[in-house]
Design a protein around this motif. Structure first.
Motif, mmCIF file in Angstrom:
data_model
loop_
_atom_site.group_PDB
_atom_site.id
_atom_site.type_symbol
_atom_site.label_atom_id
_atom_site.label_comp_id
_atom_site.label_asym_id
_atom_site.label_seq_id
_atom_site.Cartn_x
_atom_site.Cartn_y
_atom_site.Cartn_z
ATOM 1 N N THR A 63 18.873 46.933 34.466
ATOM 2 C CA THR A 63 17.753 47.273 35.332
ATOM 3 C C THR A 63 17.060 45.979 35.730
ATOM 4 O O THR A 63 16.220 45.466 34.992
ATOM 5 C CB THR A 63 16.750 48.199 34.611
ATOM 6 N N SER A 65 14.657 45.178 37.568
ATOM 7 C CA SER A 65 13.196 45.154 37.656
ATOM 8 C C SER A 65 12.521 44.856 36.321
ATOM 9 O O SER A 65 11.355 44.451 36.293
ATOM 10 C CB SER A 65 12.667 46.479 38.221
ATOM 11 N N ALA A 69 9.202 40.758 39.117
ATOM 12 C CA ALA A 69 9.411 40.298 40.497
ATOM 13 C C ALA A 69 9.509 38.779 40.597
ATOM 14 O O ALA A 69 10.308 38.244 41.376
ATOM 15 C CB ALA A 69 8.287 40.816 41.381
ATOM 16 N N CYS A 93 17.815 45.242 45.558
ATOM 17 C CA CYS A 93 17.508 45.125 44.132
ATOM 18 C C CYS A 93 17.402 46.522 43.530
ATOM 19 O O CYS A 93 16.691 47.388 44.051
ATOM 20 C CB CYS A 93 16.189 44.389 43.920
ATOM 21 N N VAL A 95 15.934 49.015 40.931
ATOM 22 C CA VAL A 95 14.677 49.070 40.174
ATOM 23 C C VAL A 95 14.607 50.394 39.420
ATOM 24 O O VAL A 95 15.230 51.380 39.818
ATOM 25 C CB VAL A 95 13.433 48.929 41.088
ATOM 26 N N SER A 99 8.840 51.515 38.490
ATOM 27 C CA SER A 99 8.545 50.154 38.950
ATOM 28 C C SER A 99 7.282 50.058 39.799
ATOM 29 O O SER A 99 6.676 48.988 39.890
ATOM 30 C CB SER A 99 9.725 49.595 39.745
ATOM 31 N N ILE A 103 5.856 46.415 39.433
ATOM 32 C CA ILE A 103 6.557 45.435 40.262
ATOM 33 C C ILE A 103 5.718 45.046 41.483
ATOM 34 O O ILE A 103 5.156 45.902 42.161
ATOM 35 C CB ILE A 103 7.928 45.994 40.715
ATOM 36 N N ILE A 116 15.760 48.509 48.299
ATOM 37 C CA ILE A 116 15.716 48.786 46.861
ATOM 38 C C ILE A 116 16.529 50.038 46.559
ATOM 39 O O ILE A 116 16.671 50.935 47.391
ATOM 40 C CB ILE A 116 14.274 48.930 46.314
ATOM 41 N N THR A 143 7.016 54.776 43.355
ATOM 42 C CA THR A 143 7.741 53.520 43.567
ATOM 43 C C THR A 143 8.215 53.401 45.011
ATOM 44 O O THR A 143 8.078 52.344 45.641
ATOM 45 C CB THR A 143 8.928 53.420 42.592
ATOM 46 N N SER A 147 6.905 50.562 47.697
ATOM 47 C CA SER A 147 7.881 49.711 48.360
ATOM 48 C C SER A 147 7.688 49.739 49.874
ATOM 49 O O SER A 147 7.676 48.695 50.536
ATOM 50 C CB SER A 147 9.304 50.161 47.991
#
Length: 365
Positions: A63, A65, A69, A93, A95, A99, A103, A116, A143, A147
């Motif tokens: 994982t 994340s 970051a 990425c 995550v 997150s 994050i 993501i 999350t 994002s």
């Protein structure tokens, strides 16, 4: 192809899921720093060997994340500094679903991350518990929202099929949840109980779906996803138009890629190889030769994972000869039984064919 993919493996997790057979482990802040320092060196090393432009970068795990970051951005900045990364490269990425609480997506966006992938697996509570997941569906939604607010609006959710206690109705709930979160991509794959996992040791006690139920779940999922605007482009992958995962498409089109990290695989300069499956092997730079890659059989096998299938013109351009007559004869036979479709330009699996693709491919090649 004149471009290459770059994969960076982050082998750390908060906890080990009972079904996971990827190389991952828990780690400390000190271990994270040590791993990043070594990986920065390896990014420079591989960039000196690779003169091709990078079209995609994928941070997977584990994982990623969990290391935060700042460390992820340090790795990405080093890759962009030393590799020739295209301006429009897809940079993904993975995550974990919680997150959004920890994050800094603004920092990741500023560094260049533009996609993501969230390991949701299910939006149903008892199914998440059965999988040993330590998050809620609501955390995944938060999350995704965080994002998007940071400007990373290309979001993929993972969904698992055939998990304990799952029904077609609960799978439909999970799919609807993904659509409500406005994700652009969904990877939906059948649970496979692998040797070496906790699930494998308790397989006789698990309430797992049989083959017929798994087939129904898969076909129902394909129908439901397409109804909601997610077009299937590969056996287990669905996307809104224009949001297909470019990094993985490169794998399936037999494109080159470099993998950095313990157990990370590469296909470069006609050869396949990988780092050993331990931190020690990685730090000691032990690379395992996996033989030549990109031959005709491999190309056909990988191309047929895609919904568009095997393009005959692309095949001829690559190998300067037509698809072998023996292979075409077998394809025609599978077409008669409804497992494949065939025209003058390409051959591909039907939905029914995808369900038994492994056995068909073993016969084809």
């Amino acid at each position: 192809m004149n471009t290459i993919g770059l994969y960076i493996h982050i082998p750390f997790c908060k906890s080990k899921c009972p079904y996971c057979d990827f190389f991952s482990r828990r780690g400390s802040e000190l271990e994270y720093d040590r791993y990043v320092a070594e990986t920065l060196k390896k990014i420079v090393y591989w960039s000196n060997l690779c003169g091709k432009k990078v079209a995609s970068i994928y941070f997977g795990g584990g994982t990623p994340s969990v290391i935060g970051a700042k460390r992820l951005c340090t790795l990405l900045n080093k890759a962009k500094e030393h590799f020739k990364v295209l301006d429009n490269a897809e940079i993904t990425c993975e995550v974990n679903p919680e997150s959004g609480k920890i994050i800094d997506f603004d920092l990741m966006k500023a560094a260049g991350f533009n996609r993501i992938s969230v390991g949701l697996q299910s939006a149903v509570e008892n199914e998440l518990k059965a999988l040993g997941r330590i998050h809620t569906a609501e955390e995944a939604k938060i999350t995704a929202k965080k994002s998007v607010e940071a400007g990373i609006d290309n979001i993929s959710f993972d969904l698992m099929m055939g998990i304990p206690y799952q029904t077609s109705e609960t799978l439909k709930q999970s799919i609807s949840f993904c659509a409500e979160c406005n994700v652009t991509h969904i990877s939906s794959y059948l649970l496979k109980v692998e040797k070496g996992t906790k699930f494998y040791t308790m397989r006789d006690k698990l309430p797992l779906s049989d083959d017929d139920i798994q087939a129904d779940l898969y076909l129902n999922a394909v129908t439901e996803l397409e109804k909601l605007g997610y077009e299937q482009y590969e056996i287990s992958n669905f996307a809104k138009p224009g949001f297909e995962g470019r990094h993985n498409i490169n794998y399936w089109k037999c494109g080159e890629y470099i993998g950095i990290g313990p157990s990370a695989h590469s296909f470069f300069d006609g050869k396949r190889f990988y780092y050993g499956r331990s931190m020690q092997d990685y730090f000691e730079r032990k690379i395992v030769d996996d033989g030549a890659g990109g031959d005709i059989q491999e190309y056909i096998m990988l191309a047929l994972r895609l919904k568009e299938g095997l393009n005959f013109k692309d095949f001829e351009n690559r190998y300067s000869l037509p698809v072998p007559a023996a292979t075409m004869k077998k394809i025609r036979n599978f077409e008669k039984h409804g497992f494949m479709e065939l025209d003058e330009n390409h051959a591909c699996f039907t939905k029914k064919g995808f369900l038994v693709s492994n056995s068909i491919l073993s016969e084809l090649i």
